[in-house]
Design a protein around this motif. Structure first.
Motif, PDB file in Angstrom:
ATOM      1  N   LYS A 174       0.841  -1.205   0.000  1.00 46.73           N
ATOM      2  CA  LYS A 174       0.000   0.000   0.000  1.00 46.73           C
ATOM      3  C   LYS A 174       0.874   1.251   0.000  1.00 46.73           C
ATOM      4  O   LYS A 174       0.595   2.207  -0.695  1.00 46.73           O
ATOM      5  CB  LYS A 174      -0.930  -0.008   1.211  1.00 46.73           C
ATOM      6  N   GLU A 175       1.966   1.236   0.750  1.00 52.17           N
ATOM      7  CA  GLU A 175       2.839   2.395   0.818  1.00 52.17           C
ATOM      8  C   GLU A 175       3.445   2.723  -0.537  1.00 52.17           C
ATOM      9  O   GLU A 175       3.717   3.867  -0.845  1.00 52.17           O
ATOM     10  CB  GLU A 175       3.968   2.160   1.839  1.00 52.17           C
ATOM     11  N   GLU A 176       3.659   1.719  -1.362  1.00 52.91           N
ATOM     12  CA  GLU A 176       4.272   1.944  -2.664  1.00 52.91           C
ATOM     13  C   GLU A 176       3.299   2.537  -3.680  1.00 52.91           C
ATOM     14  O   GLU A 176       3.726   3.130  -4.662  1.00 52.91           O
ATOM     15  CB  GLU A 176       4.822   0.635  -3.228  1.00 52.91           C
ATOM     16  N   THR A 177       2.023   2.356  -3.478  1.00 59.52           N
ATOM     17  CA  THR A 177       1.079   2.768  -4.516  1.00 59.52           C
ATOM     18  C   THR A 177       0.013   3.746  -4.047  1.00 59.52           C
ATOM     19  O   THR A 177      -0.713   4.265  -4.867  1.00 59.52           O
ATOM     20  CB  THR A 177       0.363   1.528  -5.097  1.00 59.52           C
ATOM     21  N   SER A 178      -0.097   4.031  -2.781  1.00 58.57           N
ATOM     22  CA  SER A 178      -1.233   4.802  -2.292  1.00 58.57           C
ATOM     23  C   SER A 178      -1.216   6.271  -2.685  1.00 58.57           C
ATOM     24  O   SER A 178      -2.200   6.955  -2.496  1.00 58.57           O
ATOM     25  CB  SER A 178      -1.345   4.678  -0.769  1.00 58.57           C
ATOM     26  N   ASN A 179      -0.133   6.769  -3.221  1.00 58.71           N
ATOM     27  CA  ASN A 179      -0.083   8.183  -3.567  1.00 58.71           C
ATOM     28  C   ASN A 179      -0.158   8.415  -5.069  1.00 58.71           C
ATOM     29  O   ASN A 179       0.363   9.384  -5.584  1.00 58.71           O
ATOM     30  CB  ASN A 179       1.168   8.828  -2.980  1.00 58.71           C
ATOM     31  N   ILE A 180      -0.809   7.484  -5.773  1.00 55.79           N
ATOM     32  CA  ILE A 180      -0.998   7.607  -7.213  1.00 55.79           C
ATOM     33  C   ILE A 180      -2.484   7.498  -7.539  1.00 55.79           C
ATOM     34  O   ILE A 180      -3.199   6.685  -6.956  1.00 55.79           O
ATOM     35  CB  ILE A 180      -0.169   6.554  -7.985  1.00 55.79           C
ATOM     36  N   LEU A 181      -2.924   8.365  -8.439  1.00 55.58           N
ATOM     37  CA  LEU A 181      -4.311   8.364  -8.885  1.00 55.58           C
ATOM     38  C   LEU A 181      -4.334   8.168 -10.393  1.00 55.58           C
ATOM     39  O   LEU A 181      -3.596   8.830 -11.121  1.00 55.58           O
ATOM     40  CB  LEU A 181      -4.979   9.704  -8.547  1.00 55.58           C
ATOM     41  N   ILE A 182      -5.174   7.259 -10.844  1.00 50.69           N
ATOM     42  CA  ILE A 182      -5.401   7.051 -12.266  1.00 50.69           C
ATOM     43  C   ILE A 182      -6.824   7.519 -12.559  1.00 50.69           C
ATOM     44  O   ILE A 182      -7.778   7.043 -11.934  1.00 50.69           O
ATOM     45  CB  ILE A 182      -5.250   5.570 -12.668  1.00 50.69           C
ATOM     46  N   ILE A 183      -6.965   8.467 -13.477  1.00 48.81           N
ATOM     47  CA  ILE A 183      -8.278   8.971 -13.863  1.00 48.81           C
ATOM     48  C   ILE A 183      -8.587   8.445 -15.255  1.00 48.81           C
ATOM     49  O   ILE A 183      -7.884   8.763 -16.214  1.00 48.81           O
ATOM     50  CB  ILE A 183      -8.325  10.507 -13.863  1.00 48.81           C
ATOM     51  N   GLY A 184      -9.632   7.645 -15.347  1.00 48.76           N
ATOM     52  CA  GLY A 184     -10.088   7.137 -16.634  1.00 48.76           C
ATOM     53  C   GLY A 184     -11.198   8.010 -17.159  1.00 48.76           C
ATOM     54  O   GLY A 184     -12.194   8.243 -16.470  1.00 48.76           O
ATOM     55  N   ILE A 185     -11.011   8.522 -18.362  1.00 45.31           N
ATOM     56  CA  ILE A 185     -11.984   9.422 -18.961  1.00 45.31           C
ATOM     57  C   ILE A 185     -12.637   8.699 -20.130  1.00 45.31           C
ATOM     58  O   ILE A 185     -11.944   8.080 -20.942  1.00 45.31           O
ATOM     59  CB  ILE A 185     -11.296  10.710 -19.466  1.00 45.31           C
ATOM     60  N   GLY A 186     -13.970   8.767 -20.211  1.00 42.75           N
ATOM     61  CA  GLY A 186     -14.609   8.139 -21.353  1.00 42.75           C
ATOM     62  C   GLY A 186     -16.077   7.879 -21.154  1.00 42.75           C
ATOM     63  O   GLY A 186     -16.701   8.385 -20.229  1.00 42.75           O
ATOM     64  N   ASN A 187     -16.605   7.063 -22.056  1.00 41.63           N
ATOM     65  CA  ASN A 187     -18.014   6.704 -22.044  1.00 41.63           C
ATOM     66  C   ASN A 187     -18.123   5.285 -22.589  1.00 41.63           C
ATOM     67  O   ASN A 187     -17.939   5.068 -23.788  1.00 41.63           O
ATOM     68  CB  ASN A 187     -18.805   7.690 -22.909  1.00 41.63           C
ATOM     69  N   SER A 188     -18.408   4.350 -21.731  1.00 45.22           N
ATOM     70  CA  SER A 188     -18.446   2.938 -22.133  1.00 45.22           C
ATOM     71  C   SER A 188     -19.597   2.632 -23.085  1.00 45.22           C
ATOM     72  O   SER A 188     -19.632   1.555 -23.669  1.00 45.22           O
ATOM     73  CB  SER A 188     -18.532   2.039 -20.897  1.00 45.22           C
ATOM     74  N   GLY A 189     -20.504   3.550 -23.287  1.00 44.28           N
ATOM     75  CA  GLY A 189     -21.609   3.349 -24.210  1.00 44.28           C
ATOM     76  C   GLY A 189     -21.311   3.818 -25.625  1.00 44.28           C
ATOM     77  O   GLY A 189     -22.187   3.830 -26.483  1.00 44.28           O
ATOM     78  N   ARG A 190     -20.050   4.200 -25.870  1.00 43.82           N
ATOM     79  CA  ARG A 190     -19.659   4.691 -27.196  1.00 43.82           C
ATOM     80  C   ARG A 190     -18.422   3.957 -27.695  1.00 43.82           C
ATOM     81  O   ARG A 190     -17.419   4.571 -28.026  1.00 43.82           O
ATOM     82  CB  ARG A 190     -19.428   6.183 -27.167  1.00 43.82           C
ATOM     83  N   LYS A 191     -18.517   2.641 -27.735  1.00 45.23           N
ATOM     84  CA  LYS A 191     -17.464   1.765 -28.257  1.00 45.23           C
ATOM     85  C   LYS A 191     -16.097   2.103 -27.667  1.00 45.23           C
ATOM     86  O   LYS A 191     -15.898   1.980 -26.466  1.00 45.23           O
ATOM     87  CB  LYS A 191     -17.470   1.751 -29.782  1.00 45.23           C
ATOM     88  N   ASP A 192     -15.154   2.568 -28.511  1.00 43.89           N
ATOM     89  CA  ASP A 192     -13.782   2.779 -28.056  1.00 43.89           C
ATOM     90  C   ASP A 192     -13.626   3.964 -27.100  1.00 43.89           C
ATOM     91  O   ASP A 192     -12.594   4.086 -26.447  1.00 43.89           O
ATOM     92  CB  ASP A 192     -12.849   2.952 -29.260  1.00 43.89           C
ATOM     93  N   ASP A 193     -14.637   4.800 -26.964  1.00 42.54           N
ATOM     94  CA  ASP A 193     -14.559   5.881 -25.994  1.00 42.54           C
ATOM     95  C   ASP A 193     -14.493   5.328 -24.569  1.00 42.54           C
ATOM     96  O   ASP A 193     -14.090   6.028 -23.645  1.00 42.54           O
ATOM     97  CB  ASP A 193     -15.749   6.829 -26.141  1.00 42.54           C
ATOM     98  N   GLY A 194     -14.837   4.066 -24.388  1.00 45.60           N
ATOM     99  CA  GLY A 194     -14.780   3.431 -23.072  1.00 45.60           C
ATOM    100  C   GLY A 194     -13.435   2.800 -22.736  1.00 45.60           C
ATOM    101  O   GLY A 194     -13.289   2.184 -21.680  1.00 45.60           O
TER     102      GLY A 194
END
Length: 159
Positions: free
Chosen positions: A3-23
């Motif tokens: 947890k100490e190695e990874t807890s200070n990283i945020l991944i933000i996924g942007i998109g729309n799963s209802g529009r094919k590859d936009d997800g």
């Protein structure tokens, strides 16, 4: 990874799963949550002004989104830098604008990267294209093989 190695990283996924590859950005987050349970993930249709405050709590942020850009490997990974607030009045904010807001308001200045996964189809459907899924797989392998450098802010070694 602990947890100490990874807890200070945020991944933000942007998109729309209802529009094919936009997800593809959201599918990348699904993968990350299964493989790296201590990395914080945030799903967004689009970035908002309020996201600047969220960024201020992390040392490293990775924005993941589908891209129409032609890429050499099916995806790109690059540094993301504040843009002086360009597009602030738009209803669609770029990662660079949200970073600028974070820097201006909260002064934490997280290290940020953009991971763009090349997509080909954008119609209404819950099913990504075969090309999009192939490129997603490449991006997942890249992330899995380089997360240790991203976490340690040594991603310049892979750029």
């Amino acid at each position: 990874m602990s947890k100490e190695e990874t807890s200070n990283i945020l991944i933000i996924g942007i998109g729309n799963s209802g529009r094919k590859d936009d997800g593809l950005g959201w599918l990348m987050l699904d993968f990350i949550k299964k493989k790296f349970f201590n990395i914080d993930c945030l799903y967004r249709y689009q970035l908002q002004i309020e996201d600047a405050e969220i960024l201020s709590h992390y040392a490293t942020v990775v924005f993941v989104d589908a891209t129409r850009e032609n890429t050499e490997n099916g995806f790109f990974f690059r540094s993301c830098h504040p843009n002086q607030g360009f597009g602030l009045s738009s209803h669609i904010l770029e990662p660079e604008t949200v970073l600028w807001l974070e820097n201006k308001l909260y002064h934490k200045k997280p290290v940020a990267f953009a991971l763009g996964i090349e997509g080909k189809e954008w119609d209404l459907s819950l099913d990504p294209s075969e090309v999009g899924l192939h490129n997603l797989s490449k991006a997942q392998d890249f992330f899995k093989n380089n997360i240790h450098l991203i976490i340690k802010n040594k991603a310049s070694l892979i750029l």
